[in-house]
Design an enzyme around this catalytic site. Structure first.
Site, mmCIF file in Angstrom:
data_model
loop_
_atom_site.group_PDB
_atom_site.id
_atom_site.type_symbol
_atom_site.label_atom_id
_atom_site.label_comp_id
_atom_site.label_asym_id
_atom_site.label_seq_id
_atom_site.Cartn_x
_atom_site.Cartn_y
_atom_site.Cartn_z
ATOM 1 N N SER A 182 0.781 -1.225 0.000
ATOM 2 C CA SER A 182 0.000 0.000 0.000
ATOM 3 C C SER A 182 0.817 1.282 0.000
ATOM 4 O O SER A 182 0.316 2.331 -0.403
ATOM 5 C CB SER A 182 -0.938 0.015 1.214
ATOM 6 N N HIS A 229 -5.437 -3.611 -1.934
ATOM 7 C CA HIS A 229 -5.201 -2.672 -3.033
ATOM 8 C C HIS A 229 -5.117 -3.384 -4.388
ATOM 9 O O HIS A 229 -4.811 -2.738 -5.391
ATOM 10 C CB HIS A 229 -3.923 -1.880 -2.780
ATOM 11 N N LYS A 235 -12.037 0.223 -0.685
ATOM 12 C CA LYS A 235 -11.160 0.920 -1.627
ATOM 13 C C LYS A 235 -11.796 0.905 -3.014
ATOM 14 O O LYS A 235 -12.649 1.726 -3.308
ATOM 15 C CB LYS A 235 -9.761 0.317 -1.578
#
Length: 396
Positions: free
Chosen positions: A182, A210, A242
């Site tokens: 990340s 991610h 996300k």
């Protein structure tokens, strides 16, 4: 004489202030989009994880409103008592089908998912080997277990093999890694890591916070990108906050994994179920990313353009190969000052220092999204050029 609460708070805050690490988050005055309003200023937003633009997407909002109307504001109980609504199970079936796994379970965040899954799987006598740059939620999750813990050098399959050779066990062996890291934006070499793990009878555990919605076909993730879907010896966990635009976490893998977590994962057992509106938005997000391939195409087109232009301007992006694009400044004071000056130029990009990143590698982490236009990115690049020159970071 004991320390008072006021003394402790003042001492800790003073220490943070003196070291240049005291954080005061900026406040958004509008929805979290590629262009938004922060502390009263219109800005290009490079600070969010909203990879696909789902945080304010019409289809997700419509489904959230539909589920809110039909199912109410909240689930009303923990999942194991009276909080499992039909829509919760439907979402989990949807995630398992999307991830190509035998089962899936939704928890409340990516952070608590790591705590819950690692805590449910690992026991005394087990061996867990973790990448040195893994996310804080993995580190904290492992601290709660009685397994033997070892750390391998970042993304180094040879060092992982050395540790597996040196530390054997009759218990479960687990190799733990982020899929996309990340802070640096690099990929775990899952092809090499899984091969080493299998050679030594270990299970591979991938936190793809991610990578989901970013890597692999239709955003199925880093595990899919490397071709390990349908593998019972690979566990996928991640966040739904996300790329998916909502909030929550998931664990996906072996057909029996879900049932064990239902019985053993403490964050699942002791937390009220997700709100129906959140479930509806997440269900719509999984449908939308498969319906509209241009979302990921725009995300990667923007990523390639932004990285290439930053490099042309002379910035160090630390070898990132994903939409996470760090710009290295070294010391926190420089990164925070650059962030402040960018904001004055209408660009919201946050400086990060220790303990979020290692000492000496303070940076601004930029994340481009599918929603950014070329004008947005050019505005940000012009601001970076101006700030880089003014701080003596670049000569361009």
């Amino acid at each position: 004489m004991s320390t008072s609460l006021s003394e402790r708070l003042n001492a800790e805050l003073s220490s943070l202030r003196e070291s240049g690490l005291l954080i005061s988050p900026r406040v958004l005055d509008a929805a979290n989009r590629a262009r938004t309003r922060v502390d009263g200023r219109e800005v290009v937003n490079l600070a969010s994880n909203n990879y696909l633009g789902f945080a304010d997407h019409p289809a997700l909002k419509a489904r959230a409103a539909e589920y809110l109307e039909k199912w109410g504001v909240g689930a009303g109980a923990v999942r194991t008592i009276a909080g499992t609504l039909r829509i919760h199970e439907e979402l989990e079936e949807q995630i398992a089908a999307f991830k190509h796994t035998g089962s899936a379970l939704v928890l409340h965040s990516g952070f608590t998912t790591n705590q819950g899954v690692l805590g449910a799987l690992l026991r005394e006598g087990d061996l867990v080997i973790s990448d040195e740059l893994n996310h804080a939620s993995i580190i904290d999750g492992l601290r709660l277990t009685k397994a033997t813990k070892k750390v391998y050098r970042h993304a180094d399959a040879a060092d992982l093999e050395r540790l597996l050779q040196e530390h054997d066990t009759d218990g479960l062996k687990l190799v733990v890694t982020d899929g996309v890291f990340s802070m640096d934006g690099d990929l775990a070499p899952l092809d090499a890591l899984v091969a080493v793990a299998r050679k030594h009878g270990a299970v591979t555990y991938v936190d793809d916070a991610h990578g989901s919605g970013v890597m692999g076909e239709s955003g199925r993730g880093t595990v899919h990108h490397f071709g390990f879907e349908y593998a019972d010896d690979v566990i996928q966990v991640g966040t739904l906050s996300k790329a998916w635009g909502g909030v929550g976490g998931y664990a996906a893998g072996h057909a029996n994994l879900r049932q064990l977590l239902i019985n053993r994962a403490r964050p699942y057992l002791f937390s009220t179920a997700q709100a129906p509106a959140t479930v509806g938005a997440l269900a719509a997000a999984l449908e939308e990313v498969q319906r509209d391939p241009t979302l990921m195409e725009r995300l990667w087109d923007n990523t390639r353009y932004f990285k290439a232009e930053l490099a042309r301007l002379g910035f160090d992006t630390m070898g990132s190969v994903t939409p996470i694009t760090p710009v290295l400044f070294g010391e926190p004071a420089a990164a925070f000052e650059a962030s402040r000056r960018l904001f004055e130029q209408g660009v919201f990009a946050v400086g990060l220092g220790f303990p979020t990143v290692p000492r000496g590698s303070a940076r601004i982490r930029n994340i481009v999204t599918a929603e950014h236009t070329r004008d947005d990115l050019d505005h940000a690049l012009q601001a970076y050029q101006t700030v880089g020159r003014s701080l003596g970071v670049t000569a361009a």
